[in-house]
Design a protein around this motif. Structure first.
Motif, short mmCIF file in Angstrom:
data_model
loop_
_atom_site.label_atom_id
_atom_site.label_comp_id
_atom_site.label_asym_id
_atom_site.label_seq_id
_atom_site.Cartn_x
_atom_site.Cartn_y
_atom_site.Cartn_z
N ALA A 93 15.97 60.36 46.52
CA ALA A 93 15.24 59.23 47.08
C ALA A 93 14.06 58.84 46.18
CB ALA A 93 14.75 59.59 48.49
N ALA A 94 13.34 59.82 45.65
CA ALA A 94 12.20 59.53 44.78
C ALA A 94 12.66 58.88 43.48
CB ALA A 94 11.42 60.81 44.49
N LEU A 95 13.77 59.34 42.93
CA LEU A 95 14.31 58.72 41.72
C LEU A 95 14.77 57.29 42.02
CD1 LEU A 95 16.28 61.81 40.42
CD2 LEU A 95 14.40 60.68 39.20
N GLY A 96 15.38 57.09 43.18
CA GLY A 96 15.77 55.75 43.59
C GLY A 96 14.58 54.82 43.73
N ALA A 97 13.48 55.35 44.25
CA ALA A 97 12.26 54.55 44.37
C ALA A 97 11.73 54.18 42.98
CB ALA A 97 11.20 55.32 45.16
N ALA A 98 11.78 55.13 42.04
CA ALA A 98 11.32 54.85 40.67
C ALA A 98 12.17 53.79 40.01
CB ALA A 98 11.33 56.13 39.85
N ALA A 99 13.46 53.74 40.35
CA ALA A 99 14.37 52.74 39.78
C ALA A 99 14.26 51.40 40.49
CB ALA A 99 15.81 53.25 39.83
N GLY A 100 13.54 51.37 41.62
CA GLY A 100 13.38 50.13 42.37
C GLY A 100 14.45 49.90 43.41
N ILE A 101 15.18 50.94 43.78
CA ILE A 101 16.26 50.81 44.76
C ILE A 101 15.75 51.05 46.17
CG2 ILE A 101 18.52 51.70 45.48
CD1 ILE A 101 18.89 52.67 42.58
N ARG A 102 14.76 51.92 46.30
CA ARG A 102 14.24 52.34 47.61
C ARG A 102 12.73 52.17 47.58
NH1 ARG A 102 17.06 57.34 49.90
NH2 ARG A 102 17.04 56.64 52.03
N GLU A 103 12.14 51.86 48.71
CA GLU A 103 10.70 51.61 48.72
C GLU A 103 9.91 52.52 49.64
OE1 GLU A 103 10.10 47.49 49.48
OE2 GLU A 103 11.19 46.88 47.69
N GLU A 104 10.57 53.33 50.43
CA GLU A 104 9.84 54.15 51.39
C GLU A 104 9.18 55.36 50.72
OE1 GLU A 104 13.76 56.04 53.39
OE2 GLU A 104 13.55 53.88 53.24
N PRO A 105 8.08 55.88 51.30
CA PRO A 105 7.41 57.03 50.70
C PRO A 105 8.28 58.27 50.74
CG PRO A 105 6.46 56.48 52.84
CD PRO A 105 7.46 55.42 52.51
N ILE A 106 8.08 59.14 49.77
CA ILE A 106 8.91 60.33 49.63
C ILE A 106 8.04 61.57 49.81
CG2 ILE A 106 10.56 61.54 48.13
CD1 ILE A 106 11.29 58.57 48.80
N GLU A 107 8.53 62.52 50.59
CA GLU A 107 7.82 63.78 50.79
C GLU A 107 8.79 64.93 50.52
OE1 GLU A 107 6.29 63.78 54.74
OE2 GLU A 107 5.04 62.02 54.40
N GLY A 108 8.23 66.13 50.34
CA GLY A 108 9.05 67.33 50.20
C GLY A 108 9.55 67.58 48.79
N LEU A 109 8.82 67.09 47.77
CA LEU A 109 9.25 67.27 46.39
C LEU A 109 8.69 68.57 45.82
CD1 LEU A 109 8.63 63.65 45.12
CD2 LEU A 109 10.85 64.72 45.50
N THR A 110 9.44 69.18 44.92
CA THR A 110 8.96 70.37 44.22
C THR A 110 7.90 69.96 43.20
OG1 THR A 110 10.59 70.21 42.44
CG2 THR A 110 11.24 71.45 44.42
N GLU A 111 7.15 70.95 42.72
CA GLU A 111 6.12 70.68 41.71
C GLU A 111 6.74 70.11 40.44
OE1 GLU A 111 2.87 73.21 39.17
OE2 GLU A 111 3.35 73.89 41.19
N GLU A 112 7.90 70.65 40.04
CA GLU A 112 8.58 70.13 38.85
C GLU A 112 9.00 68.68 39.05
OE1 GLU A 112 9.63 72.98 40.35
OE2 GLU A 112 9.46 74.58 38.86
N ALA A 113 9.51 68.37 40.23
CA ALA A 113 9.94 67.00 40.51
C ALA A 113 8.76 66.04 40.46
CB ALA A 113 10.64 66.91 41.86
N VAL A 114 7.61 66.47 40.98
CA VAL A 114 6.42 65.62 40.95
C VAL A 114 6.01 65.34 39.50
CG1 VAL A 114 3.95 65.53 41.52
CG2 VAL A 114 5.60 66.30 43.23
N THR A 115 6.04 66.37 38.65
CA THR A 115 5.69 66.21 37.24
C THR A 115 6.63 65.23 36.54
OG1 THR A 115 4.78 68.45 37.14
CG2 THR A 115 5.38 67.43 35.04
N VAL A 116 7.93 65.42 36.75
CA VAL A 116 8.92 64.55 36.11
C VAL A 116 8.80 63.13 36.64
CG1 VAL A 116 11.40 64.09 35.86
CG2 VAL A 116 10.52 66.43 35.57
#
Length: 197
Positions: free
Chosen positions: A142-165
């Protein structure tokens, strides 16, 4: 299935309604590959640096290609540098790969095959799995989709590595958009000069 491949499937699935900018998608796919490589224990992050682990095959051709492209010498490569280097043309590579393995088709005319360039997803287990993962709101996808402009809702529950990337992906996408806007302004200025204004 990898996160990158799932994201490519989702991007193709939503493209008619919300076209995804290929450059943005390429950067996001490169970020998804880093997250897939972390999950496969092929790399670890040290701050924003990608530290490669032992080379091993993942079973996915493009992900194995990504693993073999890692910088294996200190000071290693920053995530954002990886995104720009690996991301070049990556959305096209994923579209081609999906077609190669039979997950997409090209529409055909009645008698003569029509090559419109428009790729359509085939009905497949891989497509259904990607759609289920997307519908479930799995945080990384979902977070990657938001970065690509596909999804707009806020994302929670990401790992520290995912947040960095994802922070690096967000910076790269913003930088690409700034380059696009600068080009539009420069082109408009050139047009005005050409017209004599």
């Amino acid at each position: 299935m990898t996160t990158a491949r799932d994201l490519a499937i989702i991007a193709l699935n939503v493209a008619p309604d919300r076209p995804v900018e290929p450059g943005n998608l390429s950067l996001v796919l490169a970020g998804a590959e880093v997250l897939d490589l972390i999950a496969a224990r092929s790399v670890v992050l040290d701050g924003d640096r990608i530290l490669p682990g032992p080379q091993s095959l993942t079973g996915d051709r493009l992900l194995d290609e990504a693993a073999s492209a890692l910088v294996r010498q200190e000071p290693y490569e920053a995530v954002e540098d990886w995104l720009w280097r690996r991301g070049r043309g990556l959305s096209s590579a994923y579209v081609d790969e999906l077609e190669r393995i039979g997950l997409t088709t090209r529409p055909r005319g009645r008698r003569i095959p029509l090559r419109t360039g428009r790729t359509e997803l085939a009905d497949s287990a891989a497509r259904r799995e990607a759609e289920e993962r997307w519908a479930s709101g799995e945080p990384t996808l979902a977070a990657l989709g938001a970065a690509a402009g596909i999804r707009e809702e806020p994302i929670e529950g990401l790992t520290e590595e995912a947040v960095t990337v994802l922070a690096a992906v967000g910076n790269a996408v913003q930088e690409l958009e700034a380059v696009r806007q600068r080009k539009v302004i420069e082109d408009a200025a050139f047009d005005n000069i050409w017209r004599g204004y």
